[in-house]
Write a protein that holds these residues in place. Structure first.
Motif, PDB file in Angstrom:
ATOM      1  N   GLY A  85       0.847  -1.193   0.000  1.00 42.87           N
ATOM      2  CA  GLY A  85       0.000   0.000   0.000  1.00 42.87           C
ATOM      3  C   GLY A  85       0.878   1.237   0.000  1.00 42.87           C
ATOM      4  O   GLY A  85       2.001   1.210   0.511  1.00 42.87           O
ATOM      5  N   ASP A  87       0.400   3.781   1.674  1.00 46.88           N
ATOM      6  CA  ASP A  87       0.555   4.236   3.058  1.00 46.88           C
ATOM      7  C   ASP A  87       1.862   3.702   3.654  1.00 46.88           C
ATOM      8  O   ASP A  87       2.555   4.422   4.380  1.00 46.88           O
ATOM      9  N   LEU A  90       4.721   5.608   2.082  1.00 45.97           N
ATOM     10  CA  LEU A  90       4.818   6.932   2.706  1.00 45.97           C
ATOM     11  C   LEU A  90       5.452   6.834   4.091  1.00 45.97           C
ATOM     12  O   LEU A  90       6.293   7.651   4.459  1.00 45.97           O
ATOM     13  N   TYR A 111      -3.852  15.185   3.093  1.00 47.92           N
ATOM     14  CA  TYR A 111      -4.105  13.814   3.545  1.00 47.92           C
ATOM     15  C   TYR A 111      -3.849  13.725   5.050  1.00 47.92           C
ATOM     16  O   TYR A 111      -2.752  14.040   5.532  1.00 47.92           O
ATOM     17  N   PRO A 151      -0.365  15.838  -1.627  1.00 44.09           N
ATOM     18  CA  PRO A 151      -0.980  15.000  -2.652  1.00 44.09           C
ATOM     19  C   PRO A 151      -1.236  15.845  -3.905  1.00 44.09           C
ATOM     20  O   PRO A 151      -1.575  17.018  -3.808  1.00 44.09           O
ATOM     21  N   ASP A 181       2.557  12.987  -3.665  1.00 42.83           N
ATOM     22  CA  ASP A 181       1.720  11.801  -3.415  1.00 42.83           C
ATOM     23  C   ASP A 181       0.635  11.767  -4.504  1.00 42.83           C
ATOM     24  O   ASP A 181      -0.375  12.461  -4.411  1.00 42.83           O
ATOM     25  N   TYR A 184      -4.081  10.052  -6.899  1.00 39.19           N
ATOM     26  CA  TYR A 184      -5.212  10.273  -7.817  1.00 39.19           C
ATOM     27  C   TYR A 184      -4.784  10.821  -9.173  1.00 39.19           C
ATOM     28  O   TYR A 184      -5.619  11.304  -9.934  1.00 39.19           O
ATOM     29  N   THR A 207      -0.413   4.768  -5.840  1.00 35.97           N
ATOM     30  CA  THR A 207      -1.069   3.598  -5.257  1.00 35.97           C
ATOM     31  C   THR A 207      -1.821   2.835  -6.343  1.00 35.97           C
ATOM     32  O   THR A 207      -2.259   3.431  -7.325  1.00 35.97           O
ATOM     33  N   SER A 209      -4.514   1.400  -5.430  1.00 33.43           N
ATOM     34  CA  SER A 209      -5.820   1.293  -4.784  1.00 33.43           C
ATOM     35  C   SER A 209      -6.922   2.068  -5.489  1.00 33.43           C
ATOM     36  O   SER A 209      -8.103   1.755  -5.318  1.00 33.43           O
ATOM     37  N   LYS A 210      -6.560   3.120  -6.222  1.00 35.65           N
ATOM     38  CA  LYS A 210      -7.597   3.961  -6.790  1.00 35.65           C
ATOM     39  C   LYS A 210      -7.728   3.690  -8.288  1.00 35.65           C
ATOM     40  O   LYS A 210      -8.638   3.002  -8.704  1.00 35.65           O
ATOM     41  N   ARG A 218      -3.454  -4.085  -1.603  1.00 31.43           N
ATOM     42  CA  ARG A 218      -2.461  -3.302  -0.867  1.00 31.43           C
ATOM     43  C   ARG A 218      -1.124  -3.234  -1.598  1.00 31.43           C
ATOM     44  O   ARG A 218      -0.161  -3.957  -1.246  1.00 31.43           O
TER      45      ARG A 218
HETATM   46  C1  LIG Z   1      -5.742   6.516  -0.751  1.00 37.88           C
HETATM   47  C2  LIG Z   1      -4.550   7.395  -0.506  1.00 37.88           C
HETATM   48  C3  LIG Z   1      -3.301   6.866  -0.175  1.00 37.88           C
HETATM   49  C4  LIG Z   1      -3.110   5.445   0.273  1.00 37.88           C
HETATM   50  O1  LIG Z   1      -3.271   4.493  -0.601  1.00 37.88           O
HETATM   51  P1  LIG Z   1      -2.995   2.957  -0.223  1.00 37.88           P
HETATM   52  O2  LIG Z   1      -2.071   2.556  -1.315  1.00 37.88           O
HETATM   53  O3  LIG Z   1      -4.327   2.312  -0.321  1.00 37.88           O
HETATM   54  O4  LIG Z   1      -2.362   2.852   1.100  1.00 37.88           O
HETATM   55  C5  LIG Z   1      -2.232   7.723  -0.075  1.00 37.88           C
HETATM   56  N1  LIG Z   1      -2.376   9.039  -0.252  1.00 37.88           N
HETATM   57  C6  LIG Z   1      -3.549   9.600  -0.515  1.00 37.88           C
HETATM   58  C7  LIG Z   1      -3.650  11.059  -0.688  1.00 37.88           C
HETATM   59  C8  LIG Z   1      -4.678   8.786  -0.639  1.00 37.88           C
HETATM   60  O5  LIG Z   1      -5.867   9.337  -0.841  1.00 37.88           O
END
Ligand SMILES: *Cc1c(COP(=O)(O)O)cnc(C)c1O
Length: 350
Positions: A85, A87, A90, A111, A151, A181, A184, A207, A209-210, A218
């Protein structure tokens, strides 16, 4: 609290993630997940990993994934870091790059995990106010610092900073690491990864994740100068040798390789976002310009917390932050066209 705790634990203020409800009928627009599934090729690659080889540890260096990311972005593998992930990526960056004498800088609205990591790693920080339009003004970061993070697009505003502005920031802060970061970035921005060979102080995190619909897997990445990546590798190898399991390495690599599916689903989210913005504006909302898979909206007459509670009663969940400056805003993730319509229908009754 317990007498058995390490003393610093009592002062930790952990991050509070958006709710993951157990009820499945809800229209879940609160944690910026992708409404579409992951690439079918990523799923197939993960299924192919479900075999007896699971008795073996995964590749501690995730070379296959680093290679896929390096190819995707046209960089070298030693400029790529991967973690459990973004996170975690970071966290290692805070630990390995931001524990400096001078404070870390980040926007007042950003964030909410950043101050949590500062607490965990004992990093002093200063927040820099966004301007009246909720934009980052890079000139405001011209003050002594041991690093800068934000971000892009910013969260929870969705506002995008141009690469030209990021270059001004990198040049003006050549002795600090600037971490962008890009959770998005694929929903309407241009990645700063294009700049990593020009600026040795630039680290970019992303990430899966999005935009790649793999929040449940993760996986996060960082790209930058090999010296910055080495700091992250040192911290990672002092913490967990195998943060990515076999399925995660295979699935993430396949997700990067499937450019077509990725482009298609991102485009669907972007066009749904534009429709949702138009629908919200028709209901009288002010919506900040978003380059993300969520929008940040407020209504001149209706209280945001009341709206969030009313939506919830109708089975639609969005995110509301209590922080004073944004207490009248709702952060609404972009869902499928049906989910977005359900949101607008529910709002029109409130
Ligand atoms: C969702 C998000 C993350 C974390 O993403 P993961 O890879 O799911 O841990 C990091 N930074 C920002 C700004 C986010 O919105």
């Amino acid at each position: 609290m317990s007498k058995f705790w390490s003393p610093f634990v009592k002062d930790l203020v952990p991050y509070v993630p958006g709710e993951q409800p157990k009820l499945t009928k809800l229209v879940k627009l609160n944690t910026n997940e992708n409404p579409y599934g992951p690439s079918p090729k990523a799923i197939a690659a993960m299924q192919a990993e479900l075999n007896d080889d699971l008795r073996l540890y995964p590749d501690p260096n995730s070379d296959r994934l680093k290679q896929a990311v390096a190819e995707y972005y046209g960089v070298q593998s030693n400029q790529v870091f991967v973690g459990n992930g973004s996170d975690e990526v970071l966290a290692h960056a805070f630990h390995g790059l931001f524990q400096q004498d001078k404070p870390l800088l980040f926007p007042d609205i950003s964030y909410s995990f950043y101050p949590v990591y500062c607490g965990l790693y004992g990093i002093a920080h200063e927040t820099i106010a966004l301007d009246e339009q909720f934009q980052i003004r890079v000139e405001d970061y011209a003050r002594p610092n041991g690093g800068i993070i934000f971000p892009n697009p910013n969260a929870p505003t969705g506002c995008l900073l141009t690469l030209a502005a990021i270059e001004r920031l990198l040049t003006a802060n050549a002795d600090s690491v600037v971490l962008v970061d890009e959770a998005y970035i694929d929903f309407g921005g241009e990645s700063a990864i294009a700049l990593v060979n020009k600026y040795p102080n630039l680290l970019v995190s992303q990430t899966l994740s999005k935009s790649r619909s793999l929040a449940g897997l993760r996986v996060g990445i960082a790209v930058g100068h090999a010296d910055l990546i080495e700091a992250l590798e040192r911290v990672k190898n002092s913490f967990n040798s195998y943060p990515l399991d076999r399925m995660a390495i295979a699935g993430a690599a396949a997700a990067f390789a499937d450019k077509e599916y990725f482009a298609h689903t991102c485009q669907q989210v972007i066009s749904s976002r534009e429709q949702t913005v138009a629908g919200l504006q028709q209901l009288g909302f002010t919506v900040l310009p978003s380059a993300a898979n969520f929008v940040f909206a407020s209504h001149p007459q209706k209280d945001a917390a009341t709206l969030a509670a009313g939506l919830r009663e109708q089975g639609v969940i969005v995110r509301h932050f209590k922080q004073a400056r944004i207490a009248q805003y709702l952060r609404i993730s972009i869902g499928t066209p049906e989910q977005n319509q359900a949101l607008l229908d529910a709002l029109s009754t409130l």
